[in-house]
Design a protein around this motif. Structure first.
Motif, mmCIF file in Angstrom:
data_model
loop_
_atom_site.group_PDB
_atom_site.id
_atom_site.type_symbol
_atom_site.label_atom_id
_atom_site.label_comp_id
_atom_site.label_asym_id
_atom_site.label_seq_id
_atom_site.Cartn_x
_atom_site.Cartn_y
_atom_site.Cartn_z
ATOM 1 N N PRO A 100 0.820 -1.225 0.000
ATOM 2 C CA PRO A 100 0.000 0.000 0.000
ATOM 3 C C PRO A 100 0.849 1.269 0.000
ATOM 4 O O PRO A 100 0.343 2.342 -0.329
ATOM 5 N N PHE A 101 2.127 1.159 0.353
ATOM 6 C CA PHE A 101 3.000 2.341 0.393
ATOM 7 C C PHE A 101 3.908 2.410 -0.833
ATOM 8 O O PHE A 101 5.012 2.950 -0.775
ATOM 9 N N SER A 102 3.424 1.875 -1.948
ATOM 10 C CA SER A 102 4.238 1.827 -3.172
ATOM 11 C C SER A 102 4.651 3.209 -3.665
ATOM 12 O O SER A 102 5.643 3.336 -4.376
ATOM 13 N N LEU A 103 3.885 4.250 -3.325
ATOM 14 C CA LEU A 103 4.205 5.597 -3.816
ATOM 15 C C LEU A 103 5.099 6.371 -2.856
ATOM 16 O O LEU A 103 5.426 7.535 -3.106
ATOM 17 N N GLY A 104 5.497 5.723 -1.759
ATOM 18 C CA GLY A 104 6.458 6.356 -0.869
ATOM 19 C C GLY A 104 5.826 7.339 0.095
ATOM 20 O O GLY A 104 4.623 7.299 0.368
ATOM 21 N N VAL A 105 6.680 8.215 0.618
ATOM 22 C CA VAL A 105 6.277 9.178 1.639
ATOM 23 C C VAL A 105 6.882 10.526 1.297
ATOM 24 O O VAL A 105 7.788 10.620 0.470
ATOM 25 N N ALA A 106 6.352 11.576 1.925
ATOM 26 C CA ALA A 106 6.910 12.917 1.718
ATOM 27 C C ALA A 106 6.580 13.764 2.933
ATOM 28 O O ALA A 106 5.568 13.557 3.598
ATOM 29 N N ALA A 107 7.447 14.748 3.183
ATOM 30 C CA ALA A 107 7.203 15.731 4.237
ATOM 31 C C ALA A 107 7.293 17.117 3.622
ATOM 32 O O ALA A 107 8.079 17.347 2.701
ATOM 33 N N GLU B 235 -1.979 -0.982 -5.894
ATOM 34 C CA GLU B 235 -1.854 -1.148 -7.352
ATOM 35 C C GLU B 235 -1.791 0.252 -7.935
ATOM 36 O O GLU B 235 -2.793 0.797 -8.399
ATOM 37 N N PRO B 236 -0.607 0.873 -7.876
ATOM 38 C CA PRO B 236 -0.515 2.328 -8.075
ATOM 39 C C PRO B 236 -0.955 2.803 -9.448
ATOM 40 O O PRO B 236 -1.339 3.959 -9.585
ATOM 41 N N GLN B 237 -0.889 1.962 -10.446
ATOM 42 C CA GLN B 237 -1.288 2.437 -11.766
ATOM 43 C C GLN B 237 -2.567 1.772 -12.242
ATOM 44 O O GLN B 237 -2.827 1.709 -13.445
ATOM 45 N N SER B 238 -3.389 1.357 -11.286
ATOM 46 C CA SER B 238 -4.714 0.860 -11.641
ATOM 47 C C SER B 238 -5.449 1.902 -12.473
ATOM 48 O O SER B 238 -5.543 3.064 -12.099
ATOM 49 N N LEU B 239 -5.935 1.492 -13.617
ATOM 50 C CA LEU B 239 -6.590 2.451 -14.504
ATOM 51 C C LEU B 239 -8.088 2.537 -14.256
ATOM 52 O O LEU B 239 -8.785 3.299 -14.909
ATOM 53 N N ASP B 240 -8.597 1.764 -13.298
ATOM 54 C CA ASP B 240 -10.035 1.786 -13.033
ATOM 55 C C ASP B 240 -10.353 2.964 -12.124
ATOM 56 O O ASP B 240 -9.932 2.999 -10.973
ATOM 57 N N PRO B 241 -11.102 3.963 -12.611
ATOM 58 C CA PRO B 241 -11.373 5.142 -11.787
ATOM 59 C C PRO B 241 -12.129 4.811 -10.501
ATOM 60 O O PRO B 241 -12.071 5.563 -9.530
ATOM 61 N N ALA B 242 -12.832 3.662 -10.473
ATOM 62 C CA ALA B 242 -13.612 3.303 -9.280
ATOM 63 C C ALA B 242 -12.723 2.771 -8.161
ATOM 64 O O ALA B 242 -13.153 2.715 -7.007
ATOM 65 N N THR B 243 -11.505 2.365 -8.485
ATOM 66 C CA THR B 243 -10.617 1.807 -7.468
ATOM 67 C C THR B 243 -9.253 2.485 -7.559
ATOM 68 O O THR B 243 -8.283 1.882 -8.021
ATOM 69 N N PRO B 244 -9.167 3.734 -7.121
ATOM 70 C CA PRO B 244 -7.889 4.452 -7.266
ATOM 71 C C PRO B 244 -6.771 3.732 -6.534
ATOM 72 O O PRO B 244 -6.916 3.394 -5.356
ATOM 73 N N GLY B 245 -5.689 3.483 -7.244
ATOM 74 C CA GLY B 245 -4.547 2.800 -6.646
ATOM 75 C C GLY B 245 -4.834 1.375 -6.228
ATOM 76 O O GLY B 245 -4.070 0.787 -5.471
ATOM 77 N N GLY B 246 -5.944 0.823 -6.693
ATOM 78 C CA GLY B 246 -6.308 -0.533 -6.299
ATOM 79 C C GLY B 246 -7.054 -0.594 -4.979
ATOM 80 O O GLY B 246 -7.215 -1.674 -4.403
ATOM 81 N N ASN C 35 -3.113 8.946 -12.293
ATOM 82 C CA ASN C 35 -2.181 7.943 -12.804
ATOM 83 C C ASN C 35 -0.866 8.571 -13.240
ATOM 84 O O ASN C 35 0.195 7.954 -13.123
ATOM 85 N N ARG C 36 -0.943 9.804 -13.738
ATOM 86 C CA ARG C 36 0.286 10.485 -14.139
ATOM 87 C C ARG C 36 1.167 10.743 -12.920
ATOM 88 O O ARG C 36 2.371 10.468 -12.918
ATOM 89 N N TYR C 37 0.566 11.274 -11.845
ATOM 90 C CA TYR C 37 1.350 11.488 -10.619
ATOM 91 C C TYR C 37 1.915 10.175 -10.103
ATOM 92 O O TYR C 37 3.063 10.107 -9.653
ATOM 93 N N ALA C 38 1.086 9.111 -10.142
ATOM 94 C CA ALA C 38 1.564 7.823 -9.634
ATOM 95 C C ALA C 38 2.763 7.352 -10.451
ATOM 96 O O ALA C 38 3.755 6.853 -9.898
ATOM 97 N N GLN C 39 2.703 7.523 -11.761
ATOM 98 C CA GLN C 39 3.831 7.081 -12.577
ATOM 99 C C GLN C 39 5.109 7.843 -12.211
ATOM 100 O O GLN C 39 6.183 7.247 -12.088
ATOM 101 N N TYR C 40 5.007 9.152 -12.048
ATOM 102 C CA TYR C 40 6.192 9.934 -11.682
ATOM 103 C C TYR C 40 6.711 9.501 -10.310
ATOM 104 O O TYR C 40 7.910 9.363 -10.081
ATOM 105 N N ARG C 41 5.787 9.284 -9.362
ATOM 106 C CA ARG C 41 6.187 8.968 -8.005
ATOM 107 C C ARG C 41 6.781 7.561 -7.896
ATOM 108 O O ARG C 41 7.481 7.266 -6.926
ATOM 109 N N LEU C 42 6.515 6.703 -8.892
ATOM 110 C CA LEU C 42 7.131 5.378 -8.897
ATOM 111 C C LEU C 42 8.581 5.439 -9.357
ATOM 112 O O LEU C 42 9.332 4.481 -9.183
ATOM 113 N N ASP C 43 8.988 6.567 -9.941
ATOM 114 C CA ASP C 43 10.392 6.704 -10.320
ATOM 115 C C ASP C 43 11.233 6.671 -9.042
ATOM 116 O O ASP C 43 11.005 7.450 -8.117
ATOM 117 N N PRO C 44 12.225 5.758 -8.968
ATOM 118 C CA PRO C 44 12.951 5.606 -7.694
ATOM 119 C C PRO C 44 13.710 6.857 -7.278
ATOM 120 O O PRO C 44 13.881 7.103 -6.078
#
Ligand code: FE
Ligand code: CA
Length: 534
Positions: free
Chosen positions: A42-49, A66-77, A220-229
């Motif tokens: 569930p913490f696949s997108l990391g943390v920020a302060a 599921e950070p890049q789930s494309l189903d709008p009804a289930t954001p992030g899975g 999904n765009r933000y999730a993709q960027y945030r998955l960049d290590p």
């Protein structure tokens, strides 16, 4: 009071490690089950302060197994109601000396994001934190509190960044920035790009081959960027201040006007989706920044003892229409206009910030007791005379402060009239380094320098043609340095006596392992506006 952060290697907690925590409660604060995912981290997108105050900060995460789930009804899975998330805050990176435990709610309406407002901590020091929920734990992040108001501070190190088009390159610049371990990073816009670049030279692809318009596509765009290590590690290790530019919504937009002439109501719905997704992914204050339909406040002011005050501006939401905006023969987005082709650009009623934000900025600057007054904002402020192809008259961009010269004049006159101390403007957008003198009259070499401007180049986005812009430099003697050929960021080291500024370059962002080099170094001396070569 010494410098705020100490160099330290962060210890990354593995997913599933619970450390000092017993199993978290299985019942959320609204009575629903606490766990809404069956697989994944569930913490696949990391943390920020972010948003450091003298007694606390904002901690962010977003549950997205599921950070890049494309189903709008289930954001992030995720499905179901609100989820309780626990956090712990410690004075050491190994989280041994825990000084605070608390809970926050991951809200379904905001894509299960968490914005934990923490207060009551000691001023002027780093803290480390992590989240846990439903048997999973996040990585460890570093946060900071600002020194107490007016307290003596002898050093603050901060970086500023802009324009990280994922399709144009890798985020090696973010990696080097994190390795430098500044106290703070300022994001000055174009954190994501909403469009899809069809040119074959792209380095990697946005995961959805469509321009972002809907809430789920921006998410999904933000999730993709945030998955960049590299970006994810930057957020875990370096606290931030956030603002936006145009690409968080649509290229070259101005307030409620789309450069592609979308009907106003449709464009405002798009802006509402874009701002909401921004809120959902950033460590910003809910009380200030929670969006209300298409409206969201990001501008704010942050004080670091007696040394630095940073005003973070919003250059998009409240600006006047771009000069000579309209369907052909007028224009949508960025264009170059002469005083003859578009006298409207010079209209004194035009504003870059909106009158309310402008008054707020002026009030803050005239009240400030800080040694350095930094203005972090999105676009080039200095005048920049260019030529349109086949034209000899000076022409000016309509999209940066050159499109709003009356607003710039009001700001610079206010700084002079109120003797605001050591104003340094930080900006981005133009995918180039610039080092500029800011003057009331850019056309008069004898006009005094009022403030200093540093523009950071892009993290990854391709730069404008070097030769065309370099050819304009003789007409802009207040521009001391320009280079559009390098990707990178700017690193600032502020002390009472001077501000030292390094233009940090990774060269070509197509190389994921690009090494770091310092392209130029400058200093601004206390009491003497204008950059000097270091
Ligand atoms: Fe950009
Ligand atoms: Ca931009």
């Amino acid at each position: 009071m010494k410098r705020l952060s100490r160099r330290s290697v962060l210890h990354m907690a593995g997913a599933g490690a619970l450390g000092a925590f017993a199993a978290p409660a299985l019942v959320g604060c609204t009575g629903g089950p606490a766990r809404h995912w069956s697989k994944g981290d569930p913490f696949s997108l990391g943390v920020a302060a972010g948003d450091p105050a003298s007694d606390g900060f904002i901690l962010w995460t977003r549950l997205a197994p599921e950070p890049q789930s494309l189903d709008p009804a289930t954001p992030g899975g995720m499905t179901g109601g609100p989820v309780t998330v626990e956090y712990e805050i410690a004075t050491d990176p190994a989280l041994r000396d825990i000084v605070r435990r608390g809970t926050a709610v991951a809200e379904p309406d905001y894509a299960y994001s968490v914005h934990a407002e923490v207060n009551g901590l000691a001023p002027g020091r780093p803290y480390w934190y992590r989240f846990t929920s439903g048997g999973a734990a996040s990585r460890t992040g570093r946060a900071m509190t600002a020194p107490a108001a007016g307290a003596a501070l002898d050093r603050l190190r901060f970086a500023f960044v802009s324009c990280a088009n994922y399709e144009h390159g890798y985020f090696a610049a973010y990696r080097h920035l994190t390795d430098e371990q500044p106290d703070l990073v300022l994001f000055l816009g174009d954190y994501i790009y909403e469009y899809v670049d069809m040119r074959p030279a792209v380095v990697r692809r946005h995961s959805e081959g469509i321009d972002c318009v809907t809430l789920s596509s921006y998410r999904n765009r933000y999730a993709q960027y945030r998955l960049d290590p590299d970006l994810q590690r930057l957020h875990a290790e370096i606290p931030c201040l956030m603002t936006w530019d145009d690409h968080e919504v649509q290229n070259d937009y101005a307030a409620d006007l789309s450069p592609s002439f979308m009907p106003r109501e449709l464009f405002l719905a798009r802006r509402a989706a874009a701002y909401r997704a921004f809120y959902e992914h950033m460590p910003v204050r809910p009380g200030r920044s929670r969006p209300n339909g298409p409206d969201m406040r990001v501008y704010d002011r942050f004080a670091f003892g007696d040394l630095v005050e940073i005003s973070i501006l919003d250059g998009r939401e409240y600006r006047s229409a771009e000069a000579c905006y309209g369907p052909p023969p007028r224009h949508g987005g960025f264009h170059l206009e002469t005083n003859q082709s578009c006298p409207e650009r010079l209209d004194p009623s035009r504003t870059m910030l909106g009158m309310e934000q402008e008054a707020w900025l002026f009030d803050g600057l005239s009240r400030s007791h800080a040694r350095w007054n930094v203005i972090g904002q999105d676009v080039l402020m200095a005048q920049f005379r260019q030529k349109r192809p086949g034209d000899t008259l000076p022409a000016f961009s309509t999209d940066d402060w050159n499109g709003y010269p009356a607003s710039r004049d009001r700001l610079l006159r206010h700084i002079t009239a109120n003797r605001v101390r050591n104003v340094v403007v930080a900006g981005g957008d133009i995918h180039s380094f610039f080092v500029n003198d800011l003057k009331e009259n850019f056309d008069d070499e004898r006009s005094p320098v009022i403030a200093t401007e540093f523009v950071g180049t892009s993290i990854a986005s391709w730069g404008p043609p070097y030769d065309r812009l370099a050819a304009a430099l003789p007409d802009n003697p207040h521009v001391h340095f320009f280079d559009s050929r390098q990707r990178g960021y700017v690193m600032v080291d502020a002390t009472p006596a001077r501000m030292s500024v390094r233009l940090q370059s990774v060269g070509d962002a197509a190389n994921p392992n690009a090494p770091l080099a310092t392209l130029r170094s400058y200093v601004v001396e206390d009491g003497r506006p204008g950059a000097l070569p270091a």
